[in-house]
Write a protein that holds these residues in place. Sequence first.
Motif, PDB file in Angstrom:
ATOM      1  N   PHE A  50      43.473  45.773  44.071  1.00 34.81           N
ATOM      2  CA  PHE A  50      43.739  44.470  43.443  1.00 34.81           C
ATOM      3  C   PHE A  50      44.432  44.559  42.184  1.00 34.81           C
ATOM      4  O   PHE A  50      44.472  43.627  41.302  1.00 34.81           O
ATOM      5  N   ARG A  51      45.055  45.746  41.712  1.00 37.36           N
ATOM      6  CA  ARG A  51      45.703  45.968  40.807  1.00 37.36           C
ATOM      7  C   ARG A  51      45.323  45.499  39.191  1.00 37.36           C
ATOM      8  O   ARG A  51      45.763  44.544  38.851  1.00 37.36           O
ATOM      9  N   VAL A 101      39.236  37.783  36.115  1.00 32.65           N
ATOM     10  CA  VAL A 101      38.075  37.860  36.913  1.00 32.65           C
ATOM     11  C   VAL A 101      37.321  39.281  36.877  1.00 32.65           C
ATOM     12  O   VAL A 101      38.101  40.194  37.275  1.00 32.65           O
ATOM     13  N   PHE A 102      36.100  39.121  36.657  1.00 26.60           N
ATOM     14  CA  PHE A 102      35.448  40.533  36.738  1.00 26.60           C
ATOM     15  C   PHE A 102      34.439  40.632  37.838  1.00 26.60           C
ATOM     16  O   PHE A 102      34.155  39.650  38.590  1.00 26.60           O
ATOM     17  N   GLN A 103      34.132  41.860  38.352  1.00 24.89           N
ATOM     18  CA  GLN A 103      33.381  42.175  38.999  1.00 24.89           C
ATOM     19  C   GLN A 103      32.696  43.660  39.239  1.00 24.89           C
ATOM     20  O   GLN A 103      33.555  44.569  38.896  1.00 24.89           O
ATOM     21  N   SER A 104      31.403  44.005  39.441  1.00 25.76           N
ATOM     22  CA  SER A 104      31.099  45.292  39.463  1.00 25.76           C
ATOM     23  C   SER A 104      31.031  45.672  40.837  1.00 25.76           C
ATOM     24  O   SER A 104      30.947  44.897  42.064  1.00 25.76           O
ATOM     25  N   ILE A 105      31.634  46.701  41.103  1.00 26.26           N
ATOM     26  CA  ILE A 105      32.066  47.260  42.568  1.00 26.26           C
ATOM     27  C   ILE A 105      31.171  48.782  42.614  1.00 26.26           C
ATOM     28  O   ILE A 105      31.137  49.330  41.704  1.00 26.26           O
ATOM     29  N   GLU A 123      40.272  36.712  47.626  1.00 27.28           N
ATOM     30  CA  GLU A 123      40.038  35.582  47.106  1.00 27.28           C
ATOM     31  C   GLU A 123      40.141  35.168  45.716  1.00 27.28           C
ATOM     32  O   GLU A 123      41.009  34.299  45.216  1.00 27.28           O
ATOM     33  N   ALA A 124      39.321  35.867  45.123  1.00 24.75           N
ATOM     34  CA  ALA A 124      39.360  35.805  43.597  1.00 24.75           C
ATOM     35  C   ALA A 124      40.602  36.037  42.823  1.00 24.75           C
ATOM     36  O   ALA A 124      41.039  35.672  42.070  1.00 24.75           O
ATOM     37  N   HIS A 125      40.938  36.991  43.449  1.00 26.93           N
ATOM     38  CA  HIS A 125      42.405  37.760  42.965  1.00 26.93           C
ATOM     39  C   HIS A 125      43.385  36.634  43.050  1.00 26.93           C
ATOM     40  O   HIS A 125      44.311  36.419  42.101  1.00 26.93           O
ATOM     41  N   GLY A 131      48.815  34.959  32.182  1.00 26.88           N
ATOM     42  CA  GLY A 131      49.560  36.007  31.642  1.00 26.88           C
ATOM     43  C   GLY A 131      50.745  35.585  30.957  1.00 26.88           C
ATOM     44  O   GLY A 131      51.536  35.230  31.714  1.00 26.88           O
ATOM     45  N   ARG A 132      50.823  36.126  29.873  1.00 27.02           N
ATOM     46  CA  ARG A 132      52.238  35.641  29.084  1.00 27.02           C
ATOM     47  C   ARG A 132      53.056  36.983  29.584  1.00 27.02           C
ATOM     48  O   ARG A 132      54.402  36.936  29.696  1.00 27.02           O
ATOM     49  N   ILE A 133      52.692  38.275  29.718  1.00 24.91           N
ATOM     50  CA  ILE A 133      53.829  39.130  30.071  1.00 24.91           C
ATOM     51  C   ILE A 133      53.299  40.063  31.346  1.00 24.91           C
ATOM     52  O   ILE A 133      54.049  41.136  31.614  1.00 24.91           O
ATOM     53  N   GLY A 134      52.252  39.668  32.018  1.00 17.70           N
ATOM     54  CA  GLY A 134      51.879  40.378  33.130  1.00 17.70           C
ATOM     55  C   GLY A 134      51.070  39.692  34.091  1.00 17.70           C
ATOM     56  O   GLY A 134      50.471  38.662  33.550  1.00 17.70           O
ATOM     57  N   ASP A 135      50.708  40.356  35.241  1.00 13.54           N
ATOM     58  CA  ASP A 135      49.847  39.414  36.080  1.00 13.54           C
ATOM     59  C   ASP A 135      48.919  40.293  36.776  1.00 13.54           C
ATOM     60  O   ASP A 135      48.252  40.163  37.709  1.00 13.54           O
ATOM     61  N   ASN A 136      48.141  41.530  35.917  1.00 13.12           N
ATOM     62  CA  ASN A 136      47.091  42.193  35.977  1.00 13.12           C
ATOM     63  C   ASN A 136      45.733  41.531  35.767  1.00 13.12           C
ATOM     64  O   ASN A 136      45.578  41.417  34.549  1.00 13.12           O
TER      65      ASN A 136
END
Length: 463
Positions: free
Chosen positions: A319-320, A244-248, A267-269, A278-283
């Motif tokens: 949000f890692r 999920v993308f966002q400009s901040i 909420e998006a996170h 994700g196969r090997i991570g959750d970032n």
Amino acid sequence: MSYSSTIGKTRYSFESLKDLLAKATPERSGDELAGIAAEGPVERLAAQVALADLPLQSFLDTDILGVENDEITELIYSSHDLPAFAPISHMTMGEFREWLLAPTTTSEILNKLQPGLTPEMVAAVSKIMRSQDLIAVAQKCRVVTKFNNTIGLEGRMATRNQPNHPTDDSRGILASAIDGLIMGTGDAVIGVNPATDTVEDYIRIVSLLDRLVEALEIPTQHCCLGHVTVALEAIGRGAPVDLVFQSIAGSQKANEGFGVNLSLLCEAHEAALSLKRGRIGDNVMYFETGQGAALSADAHHGMDQQTMEARAYAVAREFRPLLVNTVVGFIGPEYLFNGKQIMRAGLEDHFCGKLFGLPMGVDVCYTNHTDADQNDMDSLLVSLSAAGVNFVICVPGADDIMLNYQSLSSHDAIFVRETLHKAPAPEFSDWMENKGITDKTGRMRSEPALSGPSLLALTEAAQ
């Protein structure tokens, strides 16, 4: 509280810490147009001297932005870790700079320090550093993230494959993506900036990218860089959303201009995590920033654009994310006037992001009405490679035909990998060799063999 220093026989005074930070900032057009920059190099030097003598504790004792109910300021203070800050709490800013540069200050020490820093601290110390200082310290900062591959390992530099198209044509996106893959770009992400922002187009684009990744068995992740609210609706409709993308930006008012707040990002996170793709991570998050974003929205509250940029990193870290990048020269000469200012800003942003604990990348770029050229971008790319940048962005021919700006090409990534010995993400590197894109030594083959029935079927499906 005011601050002062003396240069020669002249005493310079600065009315607040916000004013001191602005005056100490290396020259840039945005701060000058905002009326907050130093009047010249001598006043700038005076501000840097005063800043170097300032205790780090001052940054915890002062609400520097000075805006009531700003949720970014509240986040900065609520997330600050006093035990992590303790080893440097007695230092001045100048002493902190020397400590960062010391060979005894290792990557492990810097990783433990990250929660003890505030964005204003890291922005401030960058203002009294030379470019080589920014490179030397950033190179020691290791931030490793994972989703379908591993980004940020030492000796590696990932790339975003950016297959934008002026009308979001599926065939155009696919052709551009394959062009980049043939030259080994896309291990950070295959990410499309959509020309439109409808849910239907978002779902079509992520579905197309998902089929591409599945057909070629690419160990990477994809992303449509639509607004976070569009991503949330697409997730609700069952779309294959990886990131999920966002400009901040660095103030609540600036983020409201982007149509977001911390609650919406949370909420998006959570929605992205629930997909478990994700196969090997959750970032699962991808953020973009850039100096001048808050100023352009009249949401900088009198703070210099580089410190405001660093404040955006507090939002990102919450949000890692898998990826964060500054689009350093994208806004234009009103904020960064020429190649010199863009190069300095790129090194600052990368340094501040990495020191703050972010998986920092840079879109090495400029607009065509800026006093900059591809030679400036070559110099910034080499400097960032030396600094250990996590990833850079590549578009065909270095010319983004949808966003109308100049970036890097896939050929630039090949240059870095073969000349500066920066390999792709390990999983992606293995895939490149298996697909015949590189040989066993990691060098590009003269005729890469990225083909086969799956690719042909995918191409026909996009007609």
